[in-house]
Design a protein around this motif. Sequence first.
Motif, PDB file in Angstrom:
ATOM      1  N   LEU A 356       0.839  -1.199   0.000  1.00 32.98           N
ATOM      2  CA  LEU A 356       0.000   0.000   0.000  1.00 32.98           C
ATOM      3  C   LEU A 356       0.877   1.253   0.000  1.00 32.98           C
ATOM      4  O   LEU A 356       0.573   2.221  -0.698  1.00 32.98           O
ATOM      5  CB  LEU A 356      -0.922  -0.013   1.217  1.00 32.98           C
ATOM      6  N   LEU A 359       2.097   1.876  -3.374  1.00 29.20           N
ATOM      7  CA  LEU A 359       1.009   2.400  -4.212  1.00 29.20           C
ATOM      8  C   LEU A 359       0.805   3.887  -3.931  1.00 29.20           C
ATOM      9  O   LEU A 359       0.648   4.686  -4.855  1.00 29.20           O
ATOM     10  CB  LEU A 359      -0.274   1.624  -3.933  1.00 29.20           C
ATOM     11  N   GLN A 373      -5.095  10.722   1.394  1.00 29.44           N
ATOM     12  CA  GLN A 373      -5.377  11.044   2.784  1.00 29.44           C
ATOM     13  C   GLN A 373      -5.995   9.871   3.520  1.00 29.44           C
ATOM     14  O   GLN A 373      -6.394   8.889   2.904  1.00 29.44           O
ATOM     15  CB  GLN A 373      -6.357  12.232   2.822  1.00 29.44           C
ATOM     16  N   ARG A 374      -6.044  10.028   4.820  1.00 36.47           N
ATOM     17  CA  ARG A 374      -6.755   9.045   5.632  1.00 36.47           C
ATOM     18  C   ARG A 374      -7.453   9.749   6.787  1.00 36.47           C
ATOM     19  O   ARG A 374      -7.181  10.898   7.071  1.00 36.47           O
ATOM     20  CB  ARG A 374      -5.807   7.960   6.140  1.00 36.47           C
ATOM     21  N   PHE A 375      -8.387   9.024   7.402  1.00 37.51           N
ATOM     22  CA  PHE A 375      -9.140   9.604   8.508  1.00 37.51           C
ATOM     23  C   PHE A 375      -8.414   9.358   9.816  1.00 37.51           C
ATOM     24  O   PHE A 375      -7.880   8.280  10.045  1.00 37.51           O
ATOM     25  CB  PHE A 375     -10.511   8.945   8.611  1.00 37.51           C
TER      26      PHE A 375
ATOM     27  N   LYS B  38      -9.872  -3.384   3.495  1.00 33.88           N
ATOM     28  CA  LYS B  38      -9.100  -2.253   2.965  1.00 33.88           C
ATOM     29  C   LYS B  38      -9.764  -1.697   1.717  1.00 33.88           C
ATOM     30  O   LYS B  38     -10.249  -2.442   0.877  1.00 33.88           O
ATOM     31  CB  LYS B  38      -7.685  -2.699   2.635  1.00 33.88           C
ATOM     32  N   LEU B  40      -9.642   1.764  -1.160  1.00 33.11           N
ATOM     33  CA  LEU B  40      -9.124   3.037  -1.673  1.00 33.11           C
ATOM     34  C   LEU B  40     -10.287   3.763  -2.320  1.00 33.11           C
ATOM     35  O   LEU B  40     -10.956   3.213  -3.198  1.00 33.11           O
ATOM     36  CB  LEU B  40      -8.007   2.802  -2.698  1.00 33.11           C
ATOM     37  N   VAL B  65      -9.444   2.986   5.453  1.00 35.62           N
ATOM     38  CA  VAL B  65      -9.876   3.745   4.274  1.00 35.62           C
ATOM     39  C   VAL B  65      -8.756   4.686   3.859  1.00 35.62           C
ATOM     40  O   VAL B  65      -8.224   5.420   4.684  1.00 35.62           O
ATOM     41  CB  VAL B  65     -11.139   4.569   4.587  1.00 35.62           C
ATOM     42  N   VAL B  89      -4.730  -2.969  -2.756  1.00 35.74           N
ATOM     43  CA  VAL B  89      -5.979  -2.935  -1.980  1.00 35.74           C
ATOM     44  C   VAL B  89      -6.994  -3.835  -2.679  1.00 35.74           C
ATOM     45  O   VAL B  89      -7.072  -3.847  -3.904  1.00 35.74           O
ATOM     46  CB  VAL B  89      -6.545  -1.505  -1.869  1.00 35.74           C
TER      47      VAL B  89
END
Lengths: 493, 188
Positions: A356, A359, A373-375, B38, B40, B65, B89
């Motif tokens: 990931l 990526l 982004q992420r939370f 997972k 994206l 996420v 993902v």
Amino acid sequence: MFDGIQRRVVSLWFPRLASDRVLRQHLRNGPFALTLKQQNVNRIYCLNGEATQLGLHQGMSYADARAFCPNLQSAPADPTKDQHFLHILRRWATRYCPWVGVEGADGLVLDVTGSTHLLGGERAMIVDMRRRLSRAGLSVQIGLGNTRGAAWALAHYGEGIAPSSDDMLSALGSLPVAALRLDEKTSVALQRLGLRKICDLAAAPRAPLTRRFGPSLLLRLDQALGTQPEEITPLKDPPRYGVRITFPEPIGLLTDVIAGTERLLIQLCRKLKTQEKGARMLCITLRRVDQDQQQVELRLARPLRDPTRILPLFERGLAEVDAGFGIDQLRLEATQVAPLPVRQISHMSDRGTDKLDDLISRLGTRVGLDNIQRFLPADSHIPERSFLIAPASYSEPKSGWANAKPRPLCLFLPEPIAGTGPQPPSRFRWRRMSLTTGRATGPERIAPEWWLDDENWCSGLRDYWRVETTQGRRLWLFYTPQNPGWFVQGEFA
Amino acid sequence: MHSSDLQFFPPPNARTHEVCGPGAFAFSFALAARLGGKILWVREAWTTAQLDPNGVADFIDPAAVTLCNAKNQTEVLAVAEEALRSGAVPLVVMTLSQPIGLTEGRRLQLAARDGKSTGVAVIPDGMGSNAAETRWRCTPLYDANATFQDSTLQKWELIKNKSGTLGVWHVRWHTTSRRLIMVPPAGK
């Protein structure tokens, strides 16, 4: 101290380092001064030669200086940049000897023992230093002696070269006592006692002097005369993560450039590994035969030092390079590094995040690393502020999502609907749809955070209702009792 | 009935599917939960509707996420293709605002096949492309007998299927056990 070979030390003093640095960038004629704000007063920090001749001195207030000399030009001083400049000079001085230290804020000290003959003797070396520094626009005073103290004294009070004999006293004897790196108070007190020169001090009995001034005075004297040793601490160069390769024949094919990059990456990663660092940002410079340069930058989602993982990330950037008549040099530099300690490989290590991260790095070259982004959870009851959105490459995933109350899947800006009274309207129009309330659950009152100034919440308290419409959609409505009105803010899954 | 028993769900892996209707987000997250968590989420940067991670937590852990804001729809498709091909993902969701052509749709299919990951395009109603493997329309329904804790009853219609028959199912997401439950159609 040394057997057979006499220690020789050069002290360089830049009396106008700060103003010379500024004048190097913008040459100005006439008197010039740098000012620094100290205790709410602009004081003169550094002057050029012409301003000194007009009688201005360091430490006087800028307003007085302007009164004496109306055509004085000035600029604000920047001591940090001056320090940086001094470190650049220190690096330059390693051309004379490897053992270079920094002396205070405006001087360098070089242990040139055994390296003077490489530059044609001491005198030739000093002449060379002076020539190069004056060409760079720096005023300098140089002293050369057997000890660090003697070199400092000669640099600051009477430039010159002390003869290479054991007797430093004959060279230093005629200098004032302040040349022993004493503080103002001690040197004034010594002059009151009639000890004006170093030879006077050396001849005076030692015990009463120690009793009167403490051990530091005689320590300074002994260090200057060479009876007490004093070391020079050379600064360590910060590690540089740059490698390059030059080709005998220019190359132009993408596969060749990638092969070259791979060789550089292997070298660079070996360097990074010895320092336990990982590259965060890499920059490859491709020099073409027509001297044109092109740069490809790569930002990584995690610190990395694995060539096989970094190389595929470069491919996209390298494919866009215009090779022209050919590329004859590649230079790869890790412009930003982060600590990456060696870790034990175990069955617990998760392979999935590696993929990931790669990526994210690769997508970052396309859309920008900040757009991925992420939370992150945040501590607030306000729906919009109960979470943060952070760049995925600069944050760790965090759990800790506690939702006691049901929350919608999708939030939008509050959209007003027609409705009156604290109970949800039985029929309303939203987004050009006519909706009928089937069941309403609530209210859940959320108060604004008064300590934050949020214009979206200036209408005061909100009573949230979960409204199930008979058309099927479940909406999150709120009523503002202090400023009556109904709004839709979200939709449940 | 458990989600593992459902024949229609999840739709074939290593393919790109299309979802439309108001329940499309719920479909995407239910699929994410089924495929391992997972996800994206690729969207255009101007979109004002925001996912609420507290609501996402009903389906999957919001920490799983990853969001990606792309400049325009072309970027969205490019990012989605790259992500599908890498296989990092299991599920890539892209929100589209304009219809896509056969070329783009086919490229997404090939990327999904290479990376062995599933793609979902959330599309506006009636803007499907011919290359999609399946197309779903998800609409929430009102259930007068439900208690307020129950999640929304949804009607999932399979309106296009390249390798099978079409169908309509009434489903409901069970929040605590995190699985999809099929319910008999209301009123029968």
